[in-house]
Design a protein around this motif. Structure first.
Motif, PDB file in Angstrom:
ATOM      1  N   GLY A  83       0.786  -1.228   0.000  1.00  0.00           N
ATOM      2  CA  GLY A  83       0.000   0.000   0.000  1.00  0.00           C
ATOM      3  C   GLY A  83       0.818   1.279   0.000  1.00  0.00           C
ATOM      4  O   GLY A  83       0.264   2.360  -0.051  1.00  0.00           O
ATOM      5  N   GLY A  84       2.142   1.164   0.033  1.00  0.00           N
ATOM      6  CA  GLY A  84       2.995   2.347  -0.038  1.00  0.00           C
ATOM      7  C   GLY A  84       3.088   2.872  -1.467  1.00  0.00           C
ATOM      8  O   GLY A  84       2.604   2.249  -2.408  1.00  0.00           O
ATOM      9  N   ILE A  85       3.680   4.011  -1.626  1.00  0.00           N
ATOM     10  CA  ILE A  85       3.852   4.626  -2.932  1.00  0.00           C
ATOM     11  C   ILE A  85       5.339   4.843  -3.172  1.00  0.00           C
ATOM     12  O   ILE A  85       6.053   5.284  -2.275  1.00  0.00           O
ATOM     13  N   VAL A  86       5.810   4.507  -4.372  1.00  0.00           N
ATOM     14  CA  VAL A  86       7.183   4.808  -4.754  1.00  0.00           C
ATOM     15  C   VAL A  86       7.157   5.616  -6.033  1.00  0.00           C
ATOM     16  O   VAL A  86       6.232   5.513  -6.840  1.00  0.00           O
ATOM     17  N   ALA A  87       8.183   6.434  -6.193  1.00  0.00           N
ATOM     18  CA  ALA A  87       8.319   7.213  -7.419  1.00  0.00           C
ATOM     19  C   ALA A  87       9.683   6.934  -8.006  1.00  0.00           C
ATOM     20  O   ALA A  87      10.701   7.143  -7.352  1.00  0.00           O
ATOM     21  N   GLY A  88       9.677   6.410  -9.223  1.00  0.00           N
ATOM     22  CA  GLY A  88      10.921   6.261  -9.951  1.00  0.00           C
ATOM     23  C   GLY A  88      11.259   7.609 -10.556  1.00  0.00           C
ATOM     24  O   GLY A  88      10.399   8.266 -11.129  1.00  0.00           O
ATOM     25  N   ILE A  89      12.484   8.046 -10.396  1.00  0.00           N
ATOM     26  CA  ILE A  89      12.886   9.363 -10.874  1.00  0.00           C
ATOM     27  C   ILE A  89      13.763   9.192 -12.102  1.00  0.00           C
ATOM     28  O   ILE A  89      14.808   8.538 -12.033  1.00  0.00           O
ATOM     29  N   TRP A  90      13.335   9.776 -13.205  1.00  0.00           N
ATOM     30  CA  TRP A  90      14.142   9.818 -14.416  1.00  0.00           C
ATOM     31  C   TRP A  90      14.654  11.243 -14.530  1.00  0.00           C
ATOM     32  O   TRP A  90      13.865  12.181 -14.660  1.00  0.00           O
ATOM     33  N   ALA A  91      15.964  11.426 -14.440  1.00  0.00           N
ATOM     34  CA  ALA A  91      16.551  12.762 -14.420  1.00  0.00           C
ATOM     35  C   ALA A  91      17.596  12.873 -15.514  1.00  0.00           C
ATOM     36  O   ALA A  91      18.583  12.147 -15.506  1.00  0.00           O
ATOM     37  N   ARG A  92      17.366  13.758 -16.457  1.00  0.00           N
ATOM     38  CA  ARG A  92      18.300  13.982 -17.558  1.00  0.00           C
ATOM     39  C   ARG A  92      18.313  15.448 -17.940  1.00  0.00           C
ATOM     40  O   ARG A  92      17.418  16.212 -17.577  1.00  0.00           O
ATOM     41  N   VAL A  93      19.295  15.840 -18.720  1.00  0.00           N
ATOM     42  CA  VAL A  93      19.412  17.189 -19.251  1.00  0.00           C
ATOM     43  C   VAL A  93      19.282  17.108 -20.766  1.00  0.00           C
ATOM     44  O   VAL A  93      19.982  16.329 -21.420  1.00  0.00           O
ATOM     45  N   GLY A  94      18.349  17.908 -21.312  1.00  0.00           N
ATOM     46  CA  GLY A  94      18.134  17.932 -22.754  1.00  0.00           C
ATOM     47  C   GLY A  94      18.576  19.253 -23.349  1.00  0.00           C
ATOM     48  O   GLY A  94      18.562  20.289 -22.682  1.00  0.00           O
ATOM     49  N   GLU A  95      18.954  19.209 -24.606  1.00  0.00           N
ATOM     50  CA  GLU A  95      19.330  20.425 -25.315  1.00  0.00           C
ATOM     51  C   GLU A  95      18.117  20.971 -26.051  1.00  0.00           C
ATOM     52  O   GLU A  95      17.293  20.210 -26.550  1.00  0.00           O
ATOM     53  N   GLY A  96      18.021  22.294 -26.114  1.00  0.00           N
ATOM     54  CA  GLY A  96      16.903  22.927 -26.804  1.00  0.00           C
ATOM     55  C   GLY A  96      15.620  22.770 -26.034  1.00  0.00           C
ATOM     56  O   GLY A  96      15.607  22.407 -24.860  1.00  0.00           O
ATOM     57  N   PRO A  97      14.492  23.017 -26.702  1.00  0.00           N
ATOM     58  CA  PRO A  97      13.205  22.924 -26.005  1.00  0.00           C
ATOM     59  C   PRO A  97      12.847  21.472 -25.659  1.00  0.00           C
ATOM     60  O   PRO A  97      13.253  20.545 -26.345  1.00  0.00           O
ATOM     61  N   ILE A  98      12.068  21.347 -24.587  1.00  0.00           N
ATOM     62  CA  ILE A  98      11.572  20.043 -24.141  1.00  0.00           C
ATOM     63  C   ILE A  98      10.088  19.983 -24.490  1.00  0.00           C
ATOM     64  O   ILE A  98       9.319  20.882 -24.128  1.00  0.00           O
ATOM     65  N   ALA A  99       9.680  18.933 -25.186  1.00  0.00           N
ATOM     66  CA  ALA A  99       8.269  18.778 -25.551  1.00  0.00           C
ATOM     67  C   ALA A  99       7.435  18.557 -24.304  1.00  0.00           C
ATOM     68  O   ALA A  99       7.878  17.933 -23.340  1.00  0.00           O
ATOM     69  N   ASP A 100       6.199  19.086 -24.323  1.00  0.00           N
ATOM     70  CA  ASP A 100       5.277  18.839 -23.220  1.00  0.00           C
ATOM     71  C   ASP A 100       5.009  17.342 -23.108  1.00  0.00           C
ATOM     72  O   ASP A 100       5.028  16.615 -24.105  1.00  0.00           O
ATOM     73  N   CYS A 101       4.726  16.912 -21.897  1.00  0.00           N
ATOM     74  CA  CYS A 101       4.418  15.509 -21.636  1.00  0.00           C
ATOM     75  C   CYS A 101       2.916  15.297 -21.792  1.00  0.00           C
ATOM     76  O   CYS A 101       2.124  15.847 -21.034  1.00  0.00           O
ATOM     77  N   THR A 102       2.535  14.531 -22.774  1.00  0.00           N
ATOM     78  CA  THR A 102       1.151  14.103 -22.934  1.00  0.00           C
ATOM     79  C   THR A 102       1.091  12.656 -22.466  1.00  0.00           C
ATOM     80  O   THR A 102       1.778  11.791 -23.019  1.00  0.00           O
ATOM     81  N   LEU A 103       0.306  12.387 -21.412  1.00  0.00           N
ATOM     82  CA  LEU A 103       0.232  11.033 -20.877  1.00  0.00           C
ATOM     83  C   LEU A 103      -0.553  10.125 -21.799  1.00  0.00           C
ATOM     84  O   LEU A 103      -1.661  10.457 -22.230  1.00  0.00           O
ATOM     85  N   VAL A 104       0.031   8.982 -22.114  1.00  0.00           N
ATOM     86  CA  VAL A 104      -0.623   7.951 -22.908  1.00  0.00           C
ATOM     87  C   VAL A 104      -0.382   6.617 -22.223  1.00  0.00           C
ATOM     88  O   VAL A 104       0.544   6.474 -21.425  1.00  0.00           O
ATOM     89  N   ASP A 105      -1.237   5.632 -22.530  1.00  0.00           N
ATOM     90  CA  ASP A 105      -1.016   4.292 -22.002  1.00  0.00           C
ATOM     91  C   ASP A 105       0.310   3.770 -22.532  1.00  0.00           C
ATOM     92  O   ASP A 105       0.682   4.057 -23.670  1.00  0.00           O
ATOM     93  N   THR A 106       1.015   2.995 -21.724  1.00  0.00           N
ATOM     94  CA  THR A 106       2.320   2.497 -22.157  1.00  0.00           C
ATOM     95  C   THR A 106       2.219   1.670 -23.428  1.00  0.00           C
ATOM     96  O   THR A 106       3.121   1.656 -24.232  1.00  0.00           O
ATOM     97  N   THR A 107       1.104   1.010 -23.643  1.00  0.00           N
ATOM     98  CA  THR A 107       0.948   0.209 -24.858  1.00  0.00           C
ATOM     99  C   THR A 107       0.594   1.077 -26.069  1.00  0.00           C
ATOM    100  O   THR A 107       0.749   0.632 -27.198  1.00  0.00           O
ATOM    101  N   ASP A 108       0.110   2.332 -25.833  1.00  0.00           N
ATOM    102  CA  ASP A 108      -0.271   3.201 -26.937  1.00  0.00           C
ATOM    103  C   ASP A 108       0.840   4.151 -27.375  1.00  0.00           C
ATOM    104  O   ASP A 108       0.730   4.794 -28.401  1.00  0.00           O
ATOM    105  N   ALA A 109       1.900   4.264 -26.583  1.00  0.00           N
ATOM    106  CA  ALA A 109       2.937   5.240 -26.879  1.00  0.00           C
ATOM    107  C   ALA A 109       3.746   4.804 -28.089  1.00  0.00           C
ATOM    108  O   ALA A 109       4.155   3.663 -28.193  1.00  0.00           O
ATOM    109  N   PRO A 110       3.994   5.732 -29.025  1.00  0.00           N
ATOM    110  CA  PRO A 110       4.796   5.371 -30.182  1.00  0.00           C
ATOM    111  C   PRO A 110       6.252   5.174 -29.773  1.00  0.00           C
ATOM    112  O   PRO A 110       6.764   5.838 -28.893  1.00  0.00           O
ATOM    113  N   LEU A 111       6.911   4.197 -30.395  1.00  0.00           N
ATOM    114  CA  LEU A 111       8.318   3.959 -30.134  1.00  0.00           C
ATOM    115  C   LEU A 111       9.148   4.954 -30.924  1.00  0.00           C
ATOM    116  O   LEU A 111       8.819   5.309 -32.052  1.00  0.00           O
TER     117      LEU A 111
END
Length: 194
Positions: free
Chosen positions: A164-192
């Motif tokens: 019943g606890g909650i964990v958060a996996g943290i993905w931390a990176r530095v990108g060059e230029g603009p960063i696209a907004d995050c649109t949430l999609v199902d993991t099976t629907d996301a384009p590769l």
């Protein structure tokens, strides 16, 4: 150093590890080799590339706390997965040009990759590990590794544990230029990304 075998991971953490590995595969452009998978934080549960899982403390207020450490690092303690825009604004006020997104289990950000080029963890180690002892629970980022025309990206993949606890996996990176907004999609629907 001996790391726990996958079968020794607590319920839910194995699934989270696999989700992060797949996210890293999806994010890595085909022209570049995948970064070598390494476990950075066994005491916290798991890690993949620049990702690490930390427990979230539910209840209480506020949803998070941020503080600047004497050495210029920024300590972040997430208590609830809410208010990412406010956390982002607070981090920018402290000199960290970052975007922050909370991603529920079974979802991922689209489009991928969100930057024209993500620097490797060796080129720009945004996430600091191990966390300095004086920082306390949470994690630390180094805003000094974010150069001009670069943006740090903090994605928190939030999931429940078997107890019943909650964990958060943290993905931390530095990108060059603009960063696209995050649109949430199902993991099976996301384009590769190719």
């Amino acid at each position: 150093m001996n790391w726990p075998a996958e079968r020794d991971l607590p319920e839910g953490r194995r699934r989270l590890l696999k989700e992060f590995v797949m996210t890293e595969i999806d994010r890595t452009p085909r022209r570049r080799r995948l970064p070598r998978l390494s476990v950075l934080a066994p005491a916290l549960g798991l890690a993949a590339a620049a990702a690490v899982a930390v427990p979230l403390l539910l209840g209480g207020s506020p949803a998070y706390a941020v503080s600047k450490l004497p050495d210029g690092l920024i300590h972040i303690d997430i208590r609830e997965a809410k208010d990412p825009d406010k956390l982002e604004a607070d981090l920018r006020d402290m000199g960290a040009n970052v975007v922050v997104d909370y991603i529920p289990m079974g979802k991922k950000c689209s489009p991928q990759p969100r930057s024209s080029h993500f620097l490797s963890s060796e080129e720009a180690p945004l996430h600091v590990f191990p966390t300095p002892e004086e920082a306390g629970p949470g994690f630390v980022i180094d805003p000094r590794v974010i150069g001009p025309d670069q943006t740090g990206v903090l994605e928190f993949s939030v999931s429940e544990t078997a107890n019943g606890g909650i964990v958060a996996g943290i993905w931390a990176r530095v990108g060059e230029g603009p960063i696209a907004d995050c649109t949430l999609v199902d993991t099976t629907d996301a384009p590769l990304s190719h």
